[in-house]
Write a protein that holds these residues in place. Structure first.
Motif, PDB file in Angstrom:
ATOM      1  N   PHE A  36     -36.702  23.498  41.611  1.00 11.10           N
ATOM      2  CA  PHE A  36     -37.649  23.656  42.703  1.00 11.10           C
ATOM      3  C   PHE A  36     -38.734  24.689  42.413  1.00 11.10           C
ATOM      4  O   PHE A  36     -39.865  24.541  42.879  1.00 11.10           O
ATOM      5  CB  PHE A  36     -36.918  24.004  44.012  1.00 11.10           C
ATOM      6  CG  PHE A  36     -36.296  22.816  44.676  1.00 11.10           C
ATOM      7  CD1 PHE A  36     -37.049  21.986  45.497  1.00 11.10           C
ATOM      8  CD2 PHE A  36     -34.966  22.504  44.476  1.00 11.10           C
ATOM      9  CE1 PHE A  36     -36.497  20.875  46.109  1.00 11.10           C
ATOM     10  CE2 PHE A  36     -34.384  21.391  45.087  1.00 11.10           C
ATOM     11  CZ  PHE A  36     -35.150  20.571  45.899  1.00 11.10           C
ATOM     12  N   ALA A  37     -38.422  25.725  41.642  1.00  6.52           N
ATOM     13  CA  ALA A  37     -39.447  26.722  41.323  1.00  6.52           C
ATOM     14  C   ALA A  37     -40.524  26.113  40.427  1.00  6.52           C
ATOM     15  O   ALA A  37     -41.732  26.288  40.670  1.00  6.52           O
ATOM     16  CB  ALA A  37     -38.816  27.942  40.660  1.00  6.52           C
ATOM     17  N   PRO A 165     -34.011  25.711  48.292  1.00  3.97           N
ATOM     18  CA  PRO A 165     -35.002  26.444  47.498  1.00  3.97           C
ATOM     19  C   PRO A 165     -35.567  27.621  48.276  1.00  3.97           C
ATOM     20  O   PRO A 165     -35.698  27.565  49.509  1.00  3.97           O
ATOM     21  CB  PRO A 165     -36.073  25.386  47.200  1.00  3.97           C
ATOM     22  CG  PRO A 165     -35.870  24.322  48.225  1.00  3.97           C
ATOM     23  CD  PRO A 165     -34.421  24.316  48.543  1.00  3.97           C
ATOM     24  N   THR A 166     -35.916  28.674  47.564  1.00  2.00           N
ATOM     25  CA  THR A 166     -36.472  29.855  48.225  1.00  2.00           C
ATOM     26  C   THR A 166     -37.736  29.505  48.988  1.00  2.00           C
ATOM     27  O   THR A 166     -37.923  29.951  50.127  1.00  2.00           O
ATOM     28  CB  THR A 166     -36.775  30.946  47.178  1.00  2.00           C
ATOM     29  OG1 THR A 166     -35.559  31.283  46.493  1.00  2.00           O
ATOM     30  CG2 THR A 166     -37.339  32.192  47.842  1.00  2.00           C
ATOM     31  N   ALA A 167     -38.610  28.708  48.381  1.00  2.00           N
ATOM     32  CA  ALA A 167     -39.881  28.346  49.020  1.00  2.00           C
ATOM     33  C   ALA A 167     -39.753  27.022  49.758  1.00  2.00           C
ATOM     34  O   ALA A 167     -40.124  25.966  49.242  1.00  2.00           O
ATOM     35  CB  ALA A 167     -40.988  28.271  47.973  1.00  2.00           C
ATOM     36  N   HIS A 168     -39.136  27.081  50.939  1.00  2.00           N
ATOM     37  CA  HIS A 168     -39.232  25.954  51.852  1.00  2.00           C
ATOM     38  C   HIS A 168     -39.303  26.495  53.268  1.00  2.00           C
ATOM     39  O   HIS A 168     -38.972  27.655  53.528  1.00  2.00           O
ATOM     40  CB  HIS A 168     -38.098  24.949  51.659  1.00  2.00           C
ATOM     41  CG  HIS A 168     -36.789  25.260  52.311  1.00  2.00           C
ATOM     42  ND1 HIS A 168     -35.876  26.167  51.825  1.00  2.00           N
ATOM     43  CD2 HIS A 168     -36.210  24.728  53.431  1.00  2.00           C
ATOM     44  CE1 HIS A 168     -34.797  26.189  52.587  1.00  2.00           C
ATOM     45  NE2 HIS A 168     -34.976  25.332  53.582  1.00  2.00           N
ATOM     46  N   THR A 292     -35.500  18.056  41.331  1.00  2.00           N
ATOM     47  CA  THR A 292     -36.800  17.650  41.871  1.00  2.00           C
ATOM     48  C   THR A 292     -37.414  16.476  41.115  1.00  2.00           C
ATOM     49  O   THR A 292     -38.356  15.849  41.624  1.00  2.00           O
ATOM     50  CB  THR A 292     -37.788  18.836  41.836  1.00  2.00           C
ATOM     51  OG1 THR A 292     -37.766  19.435  40.528  1.00  2.00           O
ATOM     52  CG2 THR A 292     -37.416  19.877  42.878  1.00  2.00           C
ATOM     53  N   ASN A 293     -36.886  16.135  39.946  1.00  2.00           N
ATOM     54  CA  ASN A 293     -37.373  14.934  39.272  1.00  2.00           C
ATOM     55  C   ASN A 293     -37.115  13.677  40.098  1.00  2.00           C
ATOM     56  O   ASN A 293     -37.850  12.693  39.981  1.00  2.00           O
ATOM     57  CB  ASN A 293     -36.739  14.801  37.882  1.00  2.00           C
ATOM     58  CG  ASN A 293     -37.328  15.780  36.878  1.00  2.00           C
ATOM     59  OD1 ASN A 293     -38.439  16.280  37.067  1.00  2.00           O
ATOM     60  ND2 ASN A 293     -36.587  16.062  35.816  1.00  2.00           N
TER      61      ASN A 293
END
Length: 304
Positions: A36-37, A165-168, A292-293
């Motif tokens: 995810f990063a 993920p950290t960024a969601h 994420t693929n």
């Protein structure tokens, strides 16, 4: 079924109720192992907007505290959505392998598109885009109903951070005022949550979650100050679910009706991504992609 008291005892006995490395382990699993990063950086590299973060107005508190309260829908539109859902759809369990989350399973994509179009526009759209630094997509959307059941009837109504993920982001839009039910969502800001992560309390066993903040204070030695906002019909809470501790506050009467969106960065706009089948269904799909693929494949893009 293991009850919450037994779960907490087992968690303590196994030495995992307080595990200071756990937050790092969760971040590594999603950000690194599941990609995810790198996916987020790719989305940012593909984004081209001269207007990013240049719109006049107050800065978003989400960048400091991880939480922001915003007007999203007009109250009349929020009430109209509830009426439409009640008329057209039966209530059902909307999460796989769980009887805790009850709401409306909308089977008409055009209605989803219409409602999301009402929500993801103007200031809300800018806030989300500025946060990610790129376009975004709707990972999943739910329309839920909570009644005055016992506070521990569902794990969402106990203190927790969401694994992911950290960024969601999550955007919770209250479709009716808490004057109608006395329910809301309570938060600890990012700084307090970071201190709880350092103590090892966050991301523990789901069944061992608690609704009593005093118990967490006793176990960690921290003094915690939650925020419990009043929510009018149409108000939204935009927050970082993996970075701020939060819990639902059960209604004491009536019913709490909420639209919740889980949002991820995207290499394309949310409408285009959704048309390609990127929106997950919690009733049938896993909470998160194995990598994420899988998401990139749905968007017909090469893997990372």
């Amino acid at each position: 079924m293991i009850n919450s008291l037994l779960a907490r005892w087992l968690s303590r006995s196994a030495g995992r109720e307080l595990a200071p490395t756990r937050a790092k382990e969760v971040a590594e699993e999603y950000d690194i192992n599941r990609g995810f990063a790198a996916y987020h950086e790719r989305c940012r590299s593909l984004f081209d907007s001269p207007n990013l973060a240049t719109v006049a107005g107050p800065p978003s508190s989400i960048t400091q505290n991880g939480v922001e309260i915003l007007p999203v829908l007009k109250p009349a539109r929020a009430a109209e959505i509830i009426g439409l859902l009640e008329k057209r759809y039966a209530r059902t369990n909307i999460k796989k392998d769980s009887s805790d989350l009850v709401g409306w399973d909308i089977t008409h994509p055009e209605l989803i598109d219409d409602i999301l179009g009402n929500v993801l526009q103007g200031n809300i759209d800018r806030r989300i885009t500025d946060y990610f630094g790129c376009s975004y997509l709707v990972h999943w959307a739910t329309f839920t109903v909570a009644s005055s059941a016992a506070p521990e009837a569902t794990v969402s109504f106990n203190w927790h951070c969401d694994k992911g993920p950290t960024a969601h982001l999550k955007l919770m839009v209250y479709l009716n005022s808490n004057a109608e039910h006395d329910g809301t969502t309570a938060f600890l800001d990012r700084d307090q949550t970071d201190r709880l992560k350092d103590k090892g309390y966050v991301f523990g066993w789901t069944k061992a979650r608690v609704s009593d903040l005093a118990y967490i204070e006793k176990r960690t030695g921290l003094k915690l100050l939650p925020v419990q906002p009043h929510m009018n019909a149409g108000d939204g809470i935009l927050f970082e679910p993996s970075r701020v501790m939060h819990k639902g506050v059960n209604p004491t009467y009536g019913e709490r009706c909420v639209l919740t969106l889980c949002l991820l960065p995207s290499p394309m706009g949310w409408r285009e991504a959704m048309a390609l089948g990127t929106r997950s269904d919690l009733a049938t799909d896993p909470n998160w992609h194995g990598h994420t693929n899988e998401l990139l494949s749905k968007m017909r893009l090469p893997p990372t």
